[in-house]
Design a protein around this motif. Structure first.
Motif, PDB file in Angstrom:
ATOM      1  N   GLY A 111       0.722  -1.102  -0.053  1.00  0.00           N
ATOM      2  CA  GLY A 111      -0.046  -0.106  -0.002  1.00  0.00           C
ATOM      3  C   GLY A 111       0.813   1.356   0.115  1.00  0.00           C
ATOM      4  N   LEU A 112       1.917   1.211   0.823  1.00  0.00           N
ATOM      5  CA  LEU A 112       2.740   2.383   1.140  1.00  0.00           C
ATOM      6  C   LEU A 112       3.417   2.641  -0.289  1.00  0.00           C
ATOM      7  N   SER A 113       4.048   1.611  -0.866  1.00  0.00           N
ATOM      8  CA  SER A 113       4.775   1.776  -2.042  1.00  0.00           C
ATOM      9  C   SER A 113       3.712   2.155  -3.152  1.00  0.00           C
ATOM     10  N   LEU A 114       2.606   1.809  -3.534  1.00  0.00           N
ATOM     11  CA  LEU A 114       1.922   1.856  -4.414  1.00  0.00           C
ATOM     12  C   LEU A 114       1.724   3.711  -4.316  1.00  0.00           C
ATOM     13  N   SER A 115       1.124   4.104  -3.061  1.00  0.00           N
ATOM     14  CA  SER A 115       0.706   5.205  -2.970  1.00  0.00           C
ATOM     15  C   SER A 115       2.132   6.246  -3.208  1.00  0.00           C
TER      16      SER A 115
END
Lengths: 231, 274
Positions: B32-36
């Motif tokens: 999630g962090l990397s996608l955002s």
């Protein structure tokens, strides 16, 4: 009163007859050798007593009860193969035995494990084959059971450990218990046997007091066994 | 004794599944962090593909492991060498089966929960870095909760409970069907796995045939309505949805009971340990 009573017990696997009309009565306070060549039905008889198998016909009574969940609380059984989950530590197994068997004596188990220098923090998988067999036997003999069923207890261990194991068996059973040892290594166990039962092709061909047998035949049980089962 | 058995069952599964759950949830947060981060042009785009793939792989691993353990805990622990230990415990065969079924139902639910938690964590992490406050987006207002609660009727509560029971019965049925197949497969000294697969296929065919017969003639529903002394229609039923769920519980329950008996019979009367 007999602790183990078999009346006309037969066991067939399909068309193969494994045990034929076995009649056997074993009393407390005795160490009994269940002797016979491979395939004579020793393991089948022990499995029937442990309720891992159900007889095709006949009746088994253990301390006045039919084999089942209840008899397992006073029958201590050592199978003839590795049966402990290999991911469990020896310590976990001690806890498990204590949990399930009220007659399990942890102190005795730990003492024996220490005498044999077995590391209880190791998993079963990491123990050598010989040490695994020792752990199995120690767990089995650390119960204050009424009936001990030992299927080939010494087959996989070195002669020095054999002596220790036999000593363990003799010193840990009590007068209220009966020990049934199946083996074909008769020479090694002969000295501790009170009675011998010969099984031949699924039939009991002899059940006698060991001393009387030696006196009558003028031979050791081992020698007599070789003569009876000569190929 | 059932409690003690369950304790060991839970341990056996937990040592493998719990770390996997941890890994799944950790990966979902990182994904999630990397996608955002990618969306905010903080990170390179190749990560857009990389982390979700890792997350997907671990998700599949959790699913596969849950099923593998379900099969293995029965096949190895009861029908294999470990069976010598399990069947020497002073417990009945029914308790051994119960412990297996209950622990497997629990772990299947845990695996689904782990998926839900990880998916939520992924969503939270994505929203979090998008600049918005994830808590205000996801959390309903007090009025919304009060409004939803005011609409809940006793019938709805009954139906929700019945729905949960239906789910548990269906999961149990799936598990015990696999066990029954393995119990039959173990009758062969060799080719046990093939025997189990054949038995499982046989069960599926038998179920399909019986269901077709019952479905075509509508006997089942007729009988149930006859038993209730009602004409064969749903008009007279106060809670038709709940009634349907009840029929499902009874129907699947009967099938599960048949498989339970098959499993019990082969373990109790015809045990054939490796």
């Amino acid at each position: 009163m007999a602790l183990i009573e078999c009346k006309d017990v037969s066991k067939n696997y399909g068309s193969t007859v494994s045990l034929k009309q076995v009649n056997l009565s074993l009393e407390a306070g005795r160490i009994v050798g269940l002797l016979g060549p491979n395939g004579s039905g020793k393991t089948t008889l022990i499995k029937l007593l442990e309720h891992l198998l159900v007889p095709t016909s006949g009746l088994i009574i253990l301390n006045e009860l039919a084999p089942g969940a209840k008899t397992k609380s006073f029958v201590s059984y050592l199978p003839d193969r590795d049966f402990l989950p290999d991911w469990m530590k020896v310590n976990d197994l001690i806890k498990m035995y204590k949990d399930f068997y009220e007659d399990f004596d942890e102190k005795i188990a730990r003492e024996m494990l220490e005498n044999l220098h077995i590391d209880c923090t190791k998993t079963i998988k990491k123990l050598s084959k010989g040490n695994r067999e020792k752990v199995q036997l120690i767990l089995t003999m650390s119960r204050q059971a009424r009936i001990y069923l030992l299927d080939e207890p010494i087959a996989g261990v070195d002669p020095a450990a054999r002596d220790y194991i036999l000593h363990t068996i003799v010193s840990h059973y009590n007068e209220n218990a009966v020990v049934l040892i199946s083996t074909h290594l008769i020479n090694d166990v002969e000295s501790i046997l009170d009675e011998v039962v010969f099984l031949k092709e699924g039939e009991v061909v002899l059940h006698e007091n060991a001393d009387e047998l030696r006196e009558k035949t003028g031979m050791s049980v081992d020698e007599y066994f070789r003569e009876v089962f000569k190929c | 004794m059932l409690g003690k058995l369950l304790k060991y069952e839970m341990k056996m599964f937990g040592r493998i599944l719990l770390p996997l759950y941890g890994l799944l949830i950790a990966t979902s947060v990182i994904t999630g962090l990397s996608l955002s981060a990618v969306m905010n042009n903080v990170l390179d785009e190749y990560l857009m593909a990389f982390m979700p793939i890792v997350y997907g792989v671990i998700l599949v691993a959790v699913g596969v492991m849950t099923i593998v353990l379900l099969i293995n805990s029965f096949y190895k622990n009861l029908l294999g060498r470990e069976g010598y230990l399990m069947f020497s415990l002073p417990v009945s065969t029914n308790k051994l089966i119960s412990a297996k079924v209950i622990s497997n139902v629990i772990w299947i639910i845990f695996s689904v929960l782990a998926f839900i938690i990880s998916a939520s964590a992924l969503a939270f992490a994505m929203i979090g870095l998008s600049g918005e406050d994830p808590v205000t987006i996801v959390t309903p207002t007090f009025e919304e909760i009060a409004h939803t609660l005011s609409q809940v009727t006793p019938t709805m509560i009954i139906n929700i409970i019945l729905g949960i029971v239906v789910l548990i019965v269906i999961i149990s049925l799936m598990i015990i069907r696999i066990y029954a197949a393995m119990a039959i497969g173990s009758q062969w000294n060799e080719h046990r796995i093939i025997g189990s697969i054949l038995a499982y296929g046989g069960f599926q065919i038998a179920e399909a045939v019986i269901m077709t017969i019952l479905g075509m003639t509508g006997y089942a529903s007729h009988y149930i309505f006859a038993l209730l002394n009602r004409p064969f229609d749903m008009d007279g039923v106060a809670n038709p949805f709940g009634f349907g769920l009840l029929i499902m519980i009874v129907g699947f329950g009967i099938v599960a009971a048949i498989y339970w008996f098959v499993t019990w019979y082969f373990l109790e009367k015809r045990l054939n340990l490796e």
